[in-house]
Design a protein around this motif. Structure first.
Motif, PDB file in Angstrom:
ATOM      1  N   GLY A   1      64.548  47.797 111.875  1.00  0.00           N
ATOM      2  CA  GLY A   1      63.801  47.219 110.768  1.00  0.00           C
ATOM      3  C   GLY A   1      63.586  48.177 109.608  1.00  0.00           C
ATOM      4  N   CYS A   2      63.501  49.463 109.877  1.00  0.00           N
ATOM      5  CA  CYS A   2      63.215  50.419 108.806  1.00  0.00           C
ATOM      6  C   CYS A   2      64.391  51.344 108.509  1.00  0.00           C
ATOM      7  CB  CYS A   2      61.991  51.262 109.162  1.00  0.00           C
ATOM      8  SG  CYS A   2      62.170  52.257 110.659  1.00  0.00           S
ATOM      9  N   ARG A   3      65.566  51.098 109.087  1.00  0.00           N
ATOM     10  CA  ARG A   3      66.697  52.001 108.900  1.00  0.00           C
ATOM     11  C   ARG A   3      67.134  52.068 107.451  1.00  0.00           C
ATOM     12  NH1 ARG A   3      71.590  50.335 112.447  1.00  0.00           N
ATOM     13  NH2 ARG A   3      70.093  51.013 114.042  1.00  0.00           N
ATOM     14  N   GLU A   4      67.299  50.914 106.831  1.00  0.00           N
ATOM     15  CA  GLU A   4      67.777  50.900 105.449  1.00  0.00           C
ATOM     16  C   GLU A   4      66.761  51.545 104.510  1.00  0.00           C
ATOM     17  OE1 GLU A   4      70.292  50.314 102.274  1.00  0.00           O
ATOM     18  OE2 GLU A   4      70.676  50.137 104.433  1.00  0.00           O
ATOM     19  N   HIS A   5      65.497  51.255 104.723  1.00  0.00           N
ATOM     20  CA  HIS A   5      64.463  51.844 103.867  1.00  0.00           C
ATOM     21  C   HIS A   5      64.410  53.364 104.041  1.00  0.00           C
ATOM     22  CE1 HIS A   5      63.163  47.847 102.834  1.00  0.00           C
ATOM     23  NE2 HIS A   5      62.877  47.546 104.101  1.00  0.00           N
ATOM     24  N   ALA A   6      64.547  53.842 105.258  1.00  0.00           N
ATOM     25  CA  ALA A   6      64.518  55.289 105.486  1.00  0.00           C
ATOM     26  C   ALA A   6      65.716  55.974 104.840  1.00  0.00           C
ATOM     27  CB  ALA A   6      64.490  55.583 106.990  1.00  0.00           C
ATOM     28  N   THR A   7      66.875  55.320 104.902  1.00  0.00           N
ATOM     29  CA  THR A   7      68.064  55.901 104.267  1.00  0.00           C
ATOM     30  C   THR A   7      67.891  56.002 102.760  1.00  0.00           C
ATOM     31  OG1 THR A   7      69.460  55.006 106.027  1.00  0.00           O
ATOM     32  CG2 THR A   7      70.550  55.653 103.988  1.00  0.00           C
ATOM     33  N   GLN A   8      67.416  54.945 102.157  1.00  0.00           N
ATOM     34  CA  GLN A   8      67.208  54.970 100.711  1.00  0.00           C
ATOM     35  C   GLN A   8      66.095  55.941 100.326  1.00  0.00           C
ATOM     36  OE1 GLN A   8      69.191  53.572  98.567  1.00  0.00           O
ATOM     37  NE2 GLN A   8      70.424  52.605 100.183  1.00  0.00           N
ATOM     38  N   MET A   9      65.116  56.105 101.173  1.00  0.00           N
ATOM     39  CA  MET A   9      64.050  57.073 100.898  1.00  0.00           C
ATOM     40  C   MET A   9      64.613  58.491 100.842  1.00  0.00           C
ATOM     41  SD  MET A   9      60.678  57.959 103.190  1.00  0.00           S
ATOM     42  CE  MET A   9      61.721  58.601 104.508  1.00  0.00           C
ATOM     43  N   GLU A  10      65.464  58.843 101.796  1.00  0.00           N
ATOM     44  CA  GLU A  10      66.041  60.183 101.794  1.00  0.00           C
ATOM     45  C   GLU A  10      66.967  60.381 100.601  1.00  0.00           C
ATOM     46  OE1 GLU A  10      65.008  62.467 103.618  1.00  0.00           O
ATOM     47  OE2 GLU A  10      63.839  61.267 105.025  1.00  0.00           O
ATOM     48  N   ARG A  11      67.666  59.351 100.207  1.00  0.00           N
ATOM     49  CA  ARG A  11      68.508  59.463  99.015  1.00  0.00           C
ATOM     50  C   ARG A  11      67.666  59.689  97.770  1.00  0.00           C
ATOM     51  NH1 ARG A  11      72.990  54.601  99.995  1.00  0.00           N
ATOM     52  NH2 ARG A  11      74.066  55.622 101.750  1.00  0.00           N
ATOM     53  N   GLY A  12      66.553  59.012  97.691  1.00  0.00           N
ATOM     54  CA  GLY A  12      65.670  59.234  96.551  1.00  0.00           C
ATOM     55  C   GLY A  12      65.100  60.644  96.525  1.00  0.00           C
ATOM     56  N   VAL A  13      64.748  61.168  97.686  1.00  0.00           N
ATOM     57  CA  VAL A  13      64.252  62.542  97.762  1.00  0.00           C
ATOM     58  C   VAL A  13      65.327  63.527  97.323  1.00  0.00           C
ATOM     59  CG1 VAL A  13      63.489  64.337  99.357  1.00  0.00           C
ATOM     60  CG2 VAL A  13      62.527  62.039  99.513  1.00  0.00           C
ATOM     61  N   ALA A  14      66.566  63.312  97.782  1.00  0.00           N
ATOM     62  CA  ALA A  14      67.656  64.210  97.397  1.00  0.00           C
ATOM     63  C   ALA A  14      67.940  64.130  95.903  1.00  0.00           C
ATOM     64  CB  ALA A  14      68.912  63.864  98.197  1.00  0.00           C
ATOM     65  N   ALA A  15      67.888  62.930  95.348  1.00  0.00           N
ATOM     66  CA  ALA A  15      68.135  62.792  93.911  1.00  0.00           C
ATOM     67  C   ALA A  15      67.053  63.488  93.098  1.00  0.00           C
ATOM     68  CB  ALA A  15      68.215  61.309  93.538  1.00  0.00           C
ATOM     69  N   ALA A  16      65.807  63.348  93.509  1.00  0.00           N
ATOM     70  CA  ALA A  16      64.723  64.016  92.796  1.00  0.00           C
ATOM     71  C   ALA A  16      64.838  65.530  92.909  1.00  0.00           C
ATOM     72  CB  ALA A  16      63.375  63.540  93.344  1.00  0.00           C
ATOM     73  N   ALA A  17      65.223  66.028  94.076  1.00  0.00           N
ATOM     74  CA  ALA A  17      65.366  67.471  94.251  1.00  0.00           C
ATOM     75  C   ALA A  17      66.516  68.024  93.426  1.00  0.00           C
ATOM     76  CB  ALA A  17      65.571  67.794  95.731  1.00  0.00           C
ATOM     77  N   ALA A  18      67.651  67.311  93.414  1.00  0.00           N
ATOM     78  CA  ALA A  18      68.793  67.777  92.627  1.00  0.00           C
ATOM     79  C   ALA A  18      68.476  67.782  91.137  1.00  0.00           C
ATOM     80  CB  ALA A  18      70.010  66.898  92.907  1.00  0.00           C
ATOM     81  N   GLU A  19      67.744  66.773  90.675  1.00  0.00           N
ATOM     82  CA  GLU A  19      67.385  66.723  89.255  1.00  0.00           C
ATOM     83  C   GLU A  19      66.427  67.854  88.896  1.00  0.00           C
ATOM     84  OE1 GLU A  19      67.780  65.079  85.492  1.00  0.00           O
ATOM     85  OE2 GLU A  19      68.781  64.498  87.357  1.00  0.00           O
TER      86      GLU A  19
END
Length: 736
Positions: free
Chosen positions: A240-258
């Motif tokens: 139930g939360c797999r997709e949300h967790a994946t997108q959450m980590e992608r958002g964290v990585a994007a914010a860190a790279a920026e």
């Protein structure tokens, strides 16, 4: 730095984190639903609205259900909260052993305006990441720094994650390059400090740990049933939360790279090139250099230093890498450590554990080796161990040490024994055309020499009257007495007859005694071949009759024996002749292989020898595993119990095929002969691993010649190479 980009990535991560927490809230609501229903029923009874036998029974049923659901939910919650999340095996680096490294990380965190990582650890891989180890099972968390970002007062302050750095980066990269590579990684501690993201990560890790707990084997039936229910619920929540967790980590990585673009952005481009180069050198070092040592019970204690040597050698060979060698004059990142040698040794031992499954600590059969002793301790010992195994398998197959009875036993294993055994005859069908018009033929009884490990060698026949002066007969493992055998064919152009005994025994003129499954063939260029006689064993073709006192008349030869062999050869010693209907027919094609797959190009003798080597190596590995499991366990070993079921976690290469094993063993035998008879020396090539030096130059053209011998049964190219190199295959070699 663009605050809009950072804020956008952080907001996306937070929204996904809230979605994960909503999944947790829904699960809690489902668990409380029966209890809420029971409260409504009890309230209705107290007010006099929900009365009667039906409502009374409903209150009992729902009450019992509510209690069971609450107990199950409480149990699942306890398991999810207390289960130990998986952590990556790393080498911890205390601040006292690397103050400069910690100082660089703090400076980066200050420039990025993010929390400082709580600790630093090294991993034997070309990667870096942040890992949360705030769980109570991982030990007490460190005290937060005074300037650490804190969440709202109603929530606990998240502990900063641990910074995991790939150990090859410290030795190959310069300080500035390492700083540029770590900048986006350290920037990830900012989003990690947000309470919602931290709570969502704890929930997902707890579910993952609960699934691992439910998958543990060796439980009683009742416990297995409970664990099955626990695992089903945990997997349902994870889906139930797999997709949300994946997108959450992608958002964290994007914010860190920026956020990290403000720090050494120009140097990051150059540093990323070094990341790819370090990965290539590390992979090459592990598969070509470290893996042979691990198989011999030795682990190189300076793997990270070996990466520098391997990549320096690459820059010397490849013109495209010439620019990378000039970097070596700058300060390496390993200077940030107080004792880089000790850290390198710990990382090397961990690499052996992860990629090979070796013990967690050194021992008599698992000792460290430095690069100076590698040629003697690893290369030479590997060659001689494989050569010894090769000759043990040959002994098992019944291959005689000397092919020529007139030659005395050399007193030790020789390369000539291997070459003669793997040399394919005409009947093997691997090399040499079979031309009936040239005087070649086949005769033999039905049998499967490859399946039974039989090696029937050719015996020369020369001299007047067919007197044989030499024999090469290998004993065959027969399932029952009187089993069939096959005879080797004559070489192309030989004017000789072939005769093989299908049963019984025979005695040659040299007095070698009774031998089963005798096979003889005339020497090339001779016409004095023995003529088979049916009176020897009574197994001649139907209708054959013995002559009177003048001597036995030649029996009717099989149809595939040339006329020249039937008329020109005088009578010789009586030899059994197979029945005409037992003569082998043409080789039938094998089973149809799937599209894209090719049949293994090897001879029957090569296949039998390769199968024997595979079985022998499997027995040795099984014995080694049993001995390691029965040995004493130290506290360091106990820490690896959770990984012991799957070691090695990251195997470098698949299991070698039987043909690859045979090629390695034959190459090892050739190298032993070169060292003992031609003055060659074992050496270490940083990119290709163990190598042989002949006259100071690397012998790089040996592998194709060995493959020709194995796949086609043709020893010509290898014998020519041995002669040109001054290697004497008939001389015995040392195997210990």
């Amino acid at each position: 730095m663009t605050g809009i980009g950072v804020e956008a990535g952080a907001q996306a991560a937070r929204s996904r984190a809230l979605a994960v927490l909503r999944v947790r809230g829904r699960a809690l609501a489902v668990a409380l639903l029966p209890a809420g229903t029971e409260v409504i029923l009890l309230t209705g009874a107290s007010t006099g609205r929900l009365v009667g036998p039906g409502w009374h029974a409903a209150r009992w049923v729902v009450g019992v259900l509510a209690v069971l659901v609450l107990l199950a939910a409480a149990g699942i919650a306890v398991v999810v909260a207390r289960a130990r999340p998986a952590t990556s095996p790393t080498v911890p680096v205390p601040e006292g052993s690397a103050p400069d490294l910690y100082g660089m990380v703090r400076d980066l965190a200050d420039r990025l305006d993010v929390p400082v990582p709580s600790a630093i650890a090294l991993t034997p891989d070309c990667d870096s990441w942040l890992e949360d180890r705030a769980h109570s099972a991982h030990g007490p968390p460190p005290r937060p720094a005074p300037d650490e970002i804190a969440g709202p007062g109603r929530r606990r302050t998240p502990v900063a994650p641990v910074l995991v750095i790939g150990s090859p980066f410290l030795w190959w990269m310069r300080v500035g390059e390492l700083r540029a590579v770590l900048a986006p990684v350290i920037a990830g501690t900012g989003p990690s400090a947000h309470p919602d993201i931290a709570a969502a990560r704890r929930f997902v890790r707890g579910l993952d740990a609960a699934v691992a707990v439910a998958s543990t084997r060796g439980r009683c039936p009742l416990t297995r049933g409970v664990c099955a229910a626990l695992g089903w619920v945990a997997r349902l929540l994870l889906r139930g939360c797999r997709e949300h967790a994946t997108q959450m980590e992608r958002g964290v990585a994007a914010a860190a790279a920026e956020r990290a673009q403000a720090v050494d952005y120009g140097l990051r481009i150059v540093a990323q090139e070094q990341v790819g180069l370090a990965y290539a050198g590390w992979d090459r070092l592990l598969t070509r250099v470290a893996l042979p040592a691990w198989r011999m019970g030795r682990w190189p204690s300076r793997l990270d230093a070996g990466v520098v040597a391997a990549l320096t050698e690459l820059s010397r060979r490849d013109r495209l890498a010439e620019g990378f060698a000039s970097r070596l004059g700058e300060r390496p990142a390993c200077d940030l450590l107080e004792e880089p040698g000790a850290v390198d040794e710990a990382a090397s031992l961990l690499a052996a554990r992860l990629f090979h499954g070796g013990p967690a600590e050194s021992g008599p059969d698992w000792a460290p080796v430095d690069w100076q002793a590698y040629p003697e301790e690893v290369v030479d010992r590997t060659w001689r161990a494989e050569a010894a195994r090769l000759h043990r398998v040959l002994d098992t197959l019944g291959v005689r040490p000397s092919l020529d009875p007139r030659t005395p036993d050399p007193g030790g294993p020789t390369l000539a024994r291997v070459l003669d055994h793997l040399t394919a005859t005409a009947e093997d069908g691997a090399w040499g055309a079979m031309d009936a018009d040239a005087g070649t033929g086949t005769a033999g009884a039905a049998g499967a020499p490859a399946a039974t490990g039989v090696d029937v060698a050719a015996c020369e026949a020369s001299g007047a009257g067919g007197n044989r002066t030499g024999a090469d007969v290998a004993a065959r493992a027969a399932g029952a007495s009187g089993s069939g055998s096959r005879a080797d064919q004559g070489a192309p152009g030989a004017q000789g007859a072939v005769a093989a005994g299908a049963s019984g025994s025979g005695t040659d003129d040299a007095g070698t005694g009774a031998m089963d499954d005798l096979a003889t063939v005339a020497a090339p260029g001779t016409t004095d071949a023995p003529t088979p006689s049916p009176s020897a064993s009574g197994t001649g073709p139907p209708g054959s009759q013995a002559d009177d006192a003048d001597g036995p008349a030649p029996a009717a030869a099989p149809a595939d024996v040339p006329a020249a062999a039937r008329t020109a050869a005088p009578a010789g010693p009586p030899v059994a002749v197979p029945a005409a209907d037992s003569a082998p027919t043409a080789r039938e094609p094998g089973p149809q292989l799937p599209f894209g797959e090719e049949e293994d190009p090897s001879t029957e003798r090569s296949a039998a020898l390769a199968a024997g080597l595979s079985a022998a190596l499997a027995r040795e590995e099984a014995a080694g595993v049993d001995a390691g499991a029965a040995g004493p366990r130290s506290p360091e070993s106990a820490q690896w119990d959770e990984f012991a079921c799957g070691l090695p976690l990251f195997p470098l290469q698949p299991q070698r095929t039987a043909r690859e094993l045979l090629a390695d063993h034959v190459t090892a035998m050739v190298c032993c002969a070169a060292v003992d008879t031609a003055g060659a020396v074992p050496a270490l090539d940083w990119l290709d691993g163990p190598s042989l030096l002949l006259g100071g130059e690397r012998a790089a053209d040996l592998a194709p010649k060995v493959l020709t011998l194995i796949e086609e049964g043709d020893p010509g190219p290898l014998r020519d190479w041995l002669a040109a190199s001054g290697i004497r295959p008939e001389k015995p070699v040392r195997l210990v």
